[in-house]
Design a protein around this motif. Structure first.
Motif, PDB file in Angstrom:
ATOM      1  N   GLN A 249       0.834  -1.224   0.000  1.00 33.20           N
ATOM      2  CA  GLN A 249       0.000   0.000   0.000  1.00 33.20           C
ATOM      3  C   GLN A 249       0.859   1.262   0.000  1.00 33.20           C
ATOM      4  O   GLN A 249       0.402   2.331  -0.366  1.00 33.20           O
ATOM      5  CB  GLN A 249      -0.862   0.058   1.266  1.00 33.20           C
ATOM      6  CG  GLN A 249      -1.873  -1.052   1.404  1.00 33.20           C
ATOM      7  CD  GLN A 249      -2.531  -1.024   2.798  1.00 33.20           C
ATOM      8  OE1 GLN A 249      -2.241  -0.184   3.634  1.00 33.20           O
ATOM      9  NE2 GLN A 249      -3.415  -1.976   3.028  1.00 33.20           N
ATOM     10  N   ALA A 250       2.091   1.119   0.485  1.00 34.30           N
ATOM     11  CA  ALA A 250       2.929   2.299   0.746  1.00 34.30           C
ATOM     12  C   ALA A 250       3.924   2.551  -0.384  1.00 34.30           C
ATOM     13  O   ALA A 250       4.199   1.675  -1.196  1.00 34.30           O
ATOM     14  CB  ALA A 250       3.705   2.079   2.049  1.00 34.30           C
ATOM     15  N   THR A 251       4.446   3.796  -0.404  1.00 35.63           N
ATOM     16  CA  THR A 251       5.627   4.065  -1.228  1.00 35.63           C
ATOM     17  C   THR A 251       6.819   3.773  -0.316  1.00 35.63           C
ATOM     18  O   THR A 251       6.929   4.341   0.772  1.00 35.63           O
ATOM     19  CB  THR A 251       5.653   5.538  -1.680  1.00 35.63           C
ATOM     20  OG1 THR A 251       4.367   5.843  -2.227  1.00 35.63           O
ATOM     21  CG2 THR A 251       6.723   5.768  -2.734  1.00 35.63           C
ATOM     22  N   VAL A 252       7.668   2.846  -0.773  1.00 34.07           N
ATOM     23  CA  VAL A 252       8.698   2.308   0.127  1.00 34.07           C
ATOM     24  C   VAL A 252      10.067   2.921  -0.173  1.00 34.07           C
ATOM     25  O   VAL A 252      10.511   2.960  -1.321  1.00 34.07           O
ATOM     26  CB  VAL A 252       8.760   0.763   0.011  1.00 34.07           C
ATOM     27  CG1 VAL A 252       9.796   0.191   0.975  1.00 34.07           C
ATOM     28  CG2 VAL A 252       7.392   0.149   0.288  1.00 34.07           C
ATOM     29  N   PHE A 253      10.710   3.383   0.893  1.00 29.73           N
ATOM     30  CA  PHE A 253      12.056   3.948   0.830  1.00 29.73           C
ATOM     31  C   PHE A 253      12.938   3.146   1.779  1.00 29.73           C
ATOM     32  O   PHE A 253      12.440   2.490   2.693  1.00 29.73           O
ATOM     33  CB  PHE A 253      12.027   5.426   1.262  1.00 29.73           C
ATOM     34  CG  PHE A 253      11.135   6.276   0.402  1.00 29.73           C
ATOM     35  CD1 PHE A 253      11.642   6.981  -0.675  1.00 29.73           C
ATOM     36  CD2 PHE A 253       9.762   6.351   0.652  1.00 29.73           C
ATOM     37  CE1 PHE A 253      10.811   7.755  -1.491  1.00 29.73           C
ATOM     38  CE2 PHE A 253       8.920   7.123  -0.149  1.00 29.73           C
ATOM     39  CZ  PHE A 253       9.452   7.829  -1.217  1.00 29.73           C
ATOM     40  N   THR A 254      14.220   3.222   1.573  1.00 25.49           N
ATOM     41  CA  THR A 254      15.124   2.475   2.456  1.00 25.49           C
ATOM     42  C   THR A 254      16.476   3.166   2.515  1.00 25.49           C
ATOM     43  O   THR A 254      16.753   4.090   1.738  1.00 25.49           O
ATOM     44  CB  THR A 254      15.275   1.025   1.954  1.00 25.49           C
ATOM     45  OG1 THR A 254      16.023   0.269   2.933  1.00 25.49           O
ATOM     46  CG2 THR A 254      16.032   0.956   0.632  1.00 25.49           C
ATOM     47  N   ASP A 255      17.319   2.681   3.452  1.00 25.50           N
ATOM     48  CA  ASP A 255      18.703   3.140   3.437  1.00 25.50           C
ATOM     49  C   ASP A 255      19.451   2.424   2.311  1.00 25.50           C
ATOM     50  O   ASP A 255      20.162   3.041   1.529  1.00 25.50           O
ATOM     51  CB  ASP A 255      19.387   2.944   4.807  1.00 25.50           C
ATOM     52  CG  ASP A 255      19.033   1.625   5.496  1.00 25.50           C
ATOM     53  OD1 ASP A 255      18.626   0.663   4.802  1.00 25.50           O
ATOM     54  OD2 ASP A 255      19.176   1.548   6.730  1.00 25.50           O
ATOM     55  N   GLU A 256      19.245   1.099   2.195  1.00 29.08           N
ATOM     56  CA  GLU A 256      19.905   0.349   1.109  1.00 29.08           C
ATOM     57  C   GLU A 256      19.023  -0.800   0.627  1.00 29.08           C
ATOM     58  O   GLU A 256      18.593  -1.628   1.445  1.00 29.08           O
ATOM     59  CB  GLU A 256      21.247  -0.197   1.586  1.00 29.08           C
ATOM     60  CG  GLU A 256      22.029  -0.747   0.420  1.00 29.08           C
ATOM     61  CD  GLU A 256      23.392  -1.244   0.822  1.00 29.08           C
ATOM     62  OE1 GLU A 256      24.335  -0.462   0.733  1.00 29.08           O
ATOM     63  OE2 GLU A 256      23.481  -2.403   1.238  1.00 29.08           O
ATOM     64  N   ILE A 257      18.803  -0.847  -0.667  1.00 31.18           N
ATOM     65  CA  ILE A 257      17.845  -1.816  -1.225  1.00 31.18           C
ATOM     66  C   ILE A 257      18.270  -3.261  -0.947  1.00 31.18           C
ATOM     67  O   ILE A 257      17.454  -4.088  -0.539  1.00 31.18           O
ATOM     68  CB  ILE A 257      17.637  -1.570  -2.733  1.00 31.18           C
ATOM     69  CG1 ILE A 257      16.933  -0.219  -2.935  1.00 31.18           C
ATOM     70  CG2 ILE A 257      16.814  -2.689  -3.373  1.00 31.18           C
ATOM     71  CD1 ILE A 257      16.849   0.258  -4.367  1.00 31.18           C
ATOM     72  N   ASP A 258      19.560  -3.577  -1.141  1.00 35.03           N
ATOM     73  CA  ASP A 258      20.003  -4.964  -0.942  1.00 35.03           C
ATOM     74  C   ASP A 258      19.673  -5.448   0.465  1.00 35.03           C
ATOM     75  O   ASP A 258      19.254  -6.591   0.668  1.00 35.03           O
ATOM     76  CB  ASP A 258      21.520  -5.088  -1.155  1.00 35.03           C
ATOM     77  CG  ASP A 258      21.868  -5.077  -2.626  1.00 35.03           C
ATOM     78  OD1 ASP A 258      20.937  -5.128  -3.449  1.00 35.03           O
ATOM     79  OD2 ASP A 258      23.076  -4.993  -2.947  1.00 35.03           O
ATOM     80  N   GLN A 259      19.897  -4.580   1.439  1.00 32.56           N
ATOM     81  CA  GLN A 259      19.607  -4.965   2.827  1.00 32.56           C
ATOM     82  C   GLN A 259      18.100  -5.004   3.075  1.00 32.56           C
ATOM     83  O   GLN A 259      17.607  -5.872   3.795  1.00 32.56           O
ATOM     84  CB  GLN A 259      20.273  -3.986   3.801  1.00 32.56           C
ATOM     85  CG  GLN A 259      21.759  -4.171   3.880  1.00 32.56           C
ATOM     86  CD  GLN A 259      22.407  -3.503   5.093  1.00 32.56           C
ATOM     87  OE1 GLN A 259      23.609  -3.490   5.170  1.00 32.56           O
ATOM     88  NE2 GLN A 259      21.659  -2.960   6.022  1.00 32.56           N
ATOM     89  N   SER A 260      17.389  -4.054   2.486  1.00 28.00           N
ATOM     90  CA  SER A 260      15.943  -3.978   2.699  1.00 28.00           C
ATOM     91  C   SER A 260      15.263  -5.291   2.290  1.00 28.00           C
ATOM     92  O   SER A 260      14.419  -5.813   3.016  1.00 28.00           O
ATOM     93  CB  SER A 260      15.400  -2.798   1.888  1.00 28.00           C
ATOM     94  OG  SER A 260      14.018  -2.743   1.907  1.00 28.00           O
ATOM     95  N   ILE A 261      15.663  -5.823   1.133  1.00 29.19           N
ATOM     96  CA  ILE A 261      14.963  -7.031   0.630  1.00 29.19           C
ATOM     97  C   ILE A 261      15.500  -8.324   1.255  1.00 29.19           C
ATOM     98  O   ILE A 261      14.874  -9.367   1.137  1.00 29.19           O
ATOM     99  CB  ILE A 261      15.024  -7.121  -0.913  1.00 29.19           C
ATOM    100  CG1 ILE A 261      16.467  -7.247  -1.392  1.00 29.19           C
ATOM    101  CG2 ILE A 261      14.347  -5.915  -1.558  1.00 29.19           C
ATOM    102  CD1 ILE A 261      16.584  -7.501  -2.892  1.00 29.19           C
ATOM    103  N   SER A 262      16.650  -8.251   1.913  1.00 28.34           N
ATOM    104  CA  SER A 262      17.207  -9.487   2.486  1.00 28.34           C
ATOM    105  C   SER A 262      17.082  -9.549   4.002  1.00 28.34           C
ATOM    106  O   SER A 262      16.732 -10.591   4.562  1.00 28.34           O
ATOM    107  CB  SER A 262      18.676  -9.666   2.071  1.00 28.34           C
ATOM    108  OG  SER A 262      19.428  -8.530   2.474  1.00 28.34           O
ATOM    109  N   ILE A 263      17.345  -8.422   4.686  1.00 30.99           N
ATOM    110  CA  ILE A 263      17.289  -8.455   6.156  1.00 30.99           C
ATOM    111  C   ILE A 263      16.317  -7.420   6.725  1.00 30.99           C
ATOM    112  O   ILE A 263      16.125  -7.356   7.931  1.00 30.99           O
ATOM    113  CB  ILE A 263      18.693  -8.265   6.793  1.00 30.99           C
ATOM    114  CG1 ILE A 263      19.317  -6.911   6.384  1.00 30.99           C
ATOM    115  CG2 ILE A 263      19.605  -9.424   6.450  1.00 30.99           C
ATOM    116  CD1 ILE A 263      20.596  -6.565   7.160  1.00 30.99           C
ATOM    117  N   GLY A 264      15.739  -6.595   5.870  1.00 30.43           N
ATOM    118  CA  GLY A 264      14.851  -5.529   6.347  1.00 30.43           C
ATOM    119  C   GLY A 264      13.390  -5.947   6.335  1.00 30.43           C
ATOM    120  O   GLY A 264      13.045  -7.104   6.073  1.00 30.43           O
TER     121      GLY A 264
END
Ligand code: NAD
Length: 334
Positions: A249-264
Motif C-alpha cells: 500500500q505504501a511508497t517504500v524507501f530504504t537506506d539500502e535496497i540490498d539490505q531492505s529485501i534481504s534483512i529488512g
C-alpha cells in the motif's frame, strides 16, 4: 625512501575514543548531519557498503557480525564489529555491543577504535529522523511508538525534533517499560498515552517501530492514509514488525535496497511477491532531489531502516575527529 624492514614495521599511533567521549562530542544534530550526508553519498554511488555478516552464534542467544564500507568522497574506511546480546540488560549492560575500527584508506593502517554502543543508538535514531524530515506530512501531529527498549528513547527524542507533534501514543509488549517513553514526553511537555496497536495505527501520523519482533504487530487495516512509517527494528532475516501488506500500500524507501529485501522489513513483502526491489527507493535519492518523496497528503510512506555500515562509519569518523580536537581521545602506539 627507507624500505629497511625496521622502517616497514615502525609503530604508528591510533586514537581510542571511549563511550563517554562519543557521548560528549556526538549529539543528535551531528548524527543527523552525518547520516543524511552518507545516505546522499550512497545514492550518488560515491559511498558503498560491503556485504553484511550477521550470524546467530549459538551461544547466549546472541547475533554477531560485521558491517563495513567505504566512503570514497569522505575517505572513511572501516568496520563495525559486534551484535546483539538479549540477556545483557538484566545484567545492567546494553544488549547492543559494538566497536568501530577506522582505517587509513591510503595505507590500510588502523587509525582509530571508536566505542560503538551509544553511536549505534544515536545513528539509528538519526536514520528514522532523516526519513521523517524528508517523508512525513508537514502537519503530522501524533507520533506512534511501537517498542520501548533501549533504542526507543533515542528514536523518540530525534523524531520529536522533526515535526510539531502534539501527542505521543505508544505500545510495547511489556507495557511497564513504556514509562521510559512517558518520561521523555514529560520532558517535552507532551501528552503521552499507552494504547492498543489498533488505536495506535488509527491515530498516528508518524509511526516508528523499534522492536525485536518476528511476527507482524501492526496490521495493514489499522494504518490510516497519509501515515509515515519508519520501520527500524527489523535488521535480520526472519524478523518482522508489520503486516507485509502495508508495503504494497505504501511508497517504500530504504537506506539500502540490498539490505531492505534481504534483512529488512521488505524481505517478507518481496518473498510474498507483492513488492519488488525496483519499487523501493533509496532515501538518498530524495535527499539529493532525484525523487520527489511524498507526493500527496493521502500517500502512505514507509522507510525500511535496516542500518548500514556507512552510518556507523560516518558517526564514528565524526566522533574520532571531534574527540581528537577536543583532547578527549587517547593516543596509543601500536
Ligand atoms: P531492546 O532489547 O532494548 O528492546 C527490544 C524491544 O523489542 C522491546 O520493546 C521489547 O518489548 C520488544 N520485543 C522483543 N520481542 C518482541 C516480540 N516478540 N514482539 C513484540 N515486541 C518484542 O532492543 P533495542 O536496543 O531497543 O533494539 C530494538 C530492535 O532494533 C532490535 O531488534 C535491534 O536489532 C534493532 N536495531 C535496528 C537498528 C537499525 O539500524 N535498523 C539499529 C539498532 C537496533
Amino acid at each position: 625512501m627507507d624500505t629497511s624492514s625496521e622502517a616497514l614495521t615502525q609503530p604508528h599511533q591510533i586514537l581510542i575514543v571511549s563511550e563517554d567521549a562519543c557521548q560528549k562530542v556526538i549529539g543528535r544534530h551531528e548524527a543527523f548531519q552525518a547520516v543524511e550526508s552518507v545516505f546522499s553519498s550512497m545514492a550518488k554511488g560515491s559511498a558503498y557498503n560491503f556485504p553484511v555478516v550477521r550470524e546467530a552464534i549459538g551461544h547466549a542467544n546472541a547475533l554477531y557480525g560485521f558491517k563495513s564500507g567505504f566512503d570514497r568522497e569522505g575517505l572513511v574506511l572501516g568496520v563495525k564489529a559486534g551484535g546483539y546480546w538479549p540477556g545483557n540488560v538484566v545484567q545492567g549492560r546494553t544488549n547492543h555491543q559494538s566497536i568501530v575500527a577506522l582505517f587509513d584508506p591510503d595505507t590500510g593502517q588502523l587509525k582509530a577504535l571508536v566505542s560503538g554502543n551509544y553511536l549505534t543508538a544515536i545513528r539509528t535514531a538519526a536514520s528514522s529522523a532523516v526519513s521523517i524530515a524528508h517523508l512525513a506530512r508537514k502537519n503530522a501531529k501524533v507520533l506512534g511508538m511501537i517498542g520501548a527498549g533501549f533504542q526507543s528513547t533515542f528514536q523518540l527524542h530525534a523524531a520529536l525534533e522533526q515535526r510539531d507533534f502534539e501527542k505521543v501514543v505508544a505500545w510495547n509488549t511489556h507495557p511497564e517499560h513504556l514509562t521510559r517513553l512517558a518520561d521523555v514526553c514529560r520532558e517535552h511537555n507532551l501528552p503521552f498515552e499507552a494504547v492498543s496497536l489498533q488505536a495506535l495505527g488509527s491515530q498516528s501520523d508518524v509511526i516508528i517501530t523499534i522492536t525485536s519482533a518476528s511476527e507482524p504487530l501492526l496490521q495493514a487495516a489499522w494504518v490510516k492514509p497519509g501515515t509515515h512509517l519508519a520501520c527500524m527494528g527489523t535488521d535480520t532475516k526472519g524478523k518482522q514488525e508489520i503486516d507485509h501488506r502495508i508495503l504494497a500500500q505504501a511508497t517504500v524507501f530504504t537506506d539500502e535496497i540490498d539490505q531492505s529485501i534481504s534483512i529488512g522489513e521488505a524481505q517478507h513483502a518481496v518473498t510474498a511477491r507483492i513488492l519488488s526491489a525496483e519499487q523501493i527507493t533509496p532515501i538518498g535519492e530524495v535527499i539529493n532531489g532525484l525523487h520527489q518523496g511524498r507526493q500527496s497528503e493521502q500517500e502512505i510512506t514507509l522507510f525500511d531502516g535496516t542500518g548500514v555500515g556507512l552510518q556507523d562509519l560516518a558517526v564514528a569518523s565524526a566522533a574520532a575527529s571531534l574527540a581528537e580536537v577536543r583532547g578527549l581521545a587517547q593516543r596509543v602506539t601500536l
